[in-house]
Design a protein around this motif. Sequence first.
Motif, short mmCIF file in Angstrom:
data_model
loop_
_atom_site.label_atom_id
_atom_site.label_comp_id
_atom_site.label_asym_id
_atom_site.label_seq_id
_atom_site.Cartn_x
_atom_site.Cartn_y
_atom_site.Cartn_z
N LEU A 99 -4.59 5.28 1.49
CA LEU A 99 -4.14 6.65 1.23
C LEU A 99 -4.13 6.89 -0.27
CD1 LEU A 99 -1.12 6.88 3.66
CD2 LEU A 99 -3.27 8.06 3.85
N SER A 139 -2.84 1.25 9.92
CA SER A 139 -2.24 0.87 8.64
C SER A 139 -3.24 0.17 7.73
CB SER A 139 -1.04 -0.05 8.88
OG SER A 139 -1.47 -1.25 9.49
N TRP A 171 4.24 6.39 2.36
CA TRP A 171 4.05 7.69 3.01
C TRP A 171 4.70 7.73 4.38
CZ3 TRP A 171 2.92 11.96 0.64
CH2 TRP A 171 2.11 11.96 -0.51
N THR A 172 4.78 6.60 5.05
CA THR A 172 5.38 6.55 6.39
C THR A 172 6.85 6.16 6.36
OG1 THR A 172 4.57 4.29 6.64
CG2 THR A 172 3.20 6.06 7.55
N TRP A 185 0.50 3.44 2.04
CA TRP A 185 0.71 3.75 3.46
C TRP A 185 2.15 3.50 3.86
CZ3 TRP A 185 2.25 1.32 7.91
CH2 TRP A 185 1.91 1.95 9.11
N VAL A 240 -1.38 10.93 7.11
CA VAL A 240 -1.17 9.51 7.37
C VAL A 240 -2.00 9.11 8.58
CG1 VAL A 240 0.53 7.75 7.90
CG2 VAL A 240 1.15 9.66 6.43
N SER A 260 0.82 -1.20 0.00
CA SER A 260 0.00 0.00 0.00
C SER A 260 0.85 1.26 0.00
CB SER A 260 -0.88 -0.01 1.24
OG SER A 260 -1.48 1.24 1.42
#
Length: 174
Positions: free
Chosen positions: A139, A135, A68-69, A65, A131, A63
Amino acid sequence: MRLSSARGFTLLEVLIAIVVFSFGMLGMAGLLVISVRVNQSAYLRTQAIFLAQSIADRMRANSSWALWTNLYNGSWSAAQTGGAACQSSSCTFGAIATRDIAVWTAQIARFLPNASESIACAPSAGASANVPSSSYQMLPPFGGLCTVTINWSEAPLDKGGSAAQQTFAWTFQP
C-alpha cells in the motif's frame, strides 16, 4: 588554679561537635534516600521512552498494510499472548503485528510496574487507501499519526503518599 576551672570544657566541646556532626549526617542520609527515589523515577521514565520508541520502530518496519488496517490499535494492561508462531520469513504483515504487540507488552510488563499501554493510529484528513484483501500487497505509506501512551505507577517521594500514576504519550508518524 585557673587550670582546674577549665577542666571538662574540652569534653563538652567534643560532645557538641558530635551532635552537630550527627545532624549533618542525618541530613545527608535523607538527601541520599530522596536521590535514590528520584533516580528510580528517572529510570522508569527512560524505560517508558525506550519502549515507546521500540514499538514505533517495529511499526515502521512492518508494512503500511498493518497500519491501514488498524492492527496496532488497542489498549492493554497486561502482556499479550500470541505471535510466537511467527518465527519464519513467510509471516503475514498481520502476524508480524500480532507478534510485535506480544513482545512489546511483555517488555512493558517486565520493566514498568502496574503498566497499561495503548496505541491509536489514525490516517490524516483526506488520506485514504483501498486496503486489499491480501496482506501481501503493498500500500502507499501510511499518511497519518500514531499515538503511543504508556501509564505506570511509581512510589511517591514522600513516605505517606500513595503511588503516583505516571503517563508518557508520544505522537509520531510511522
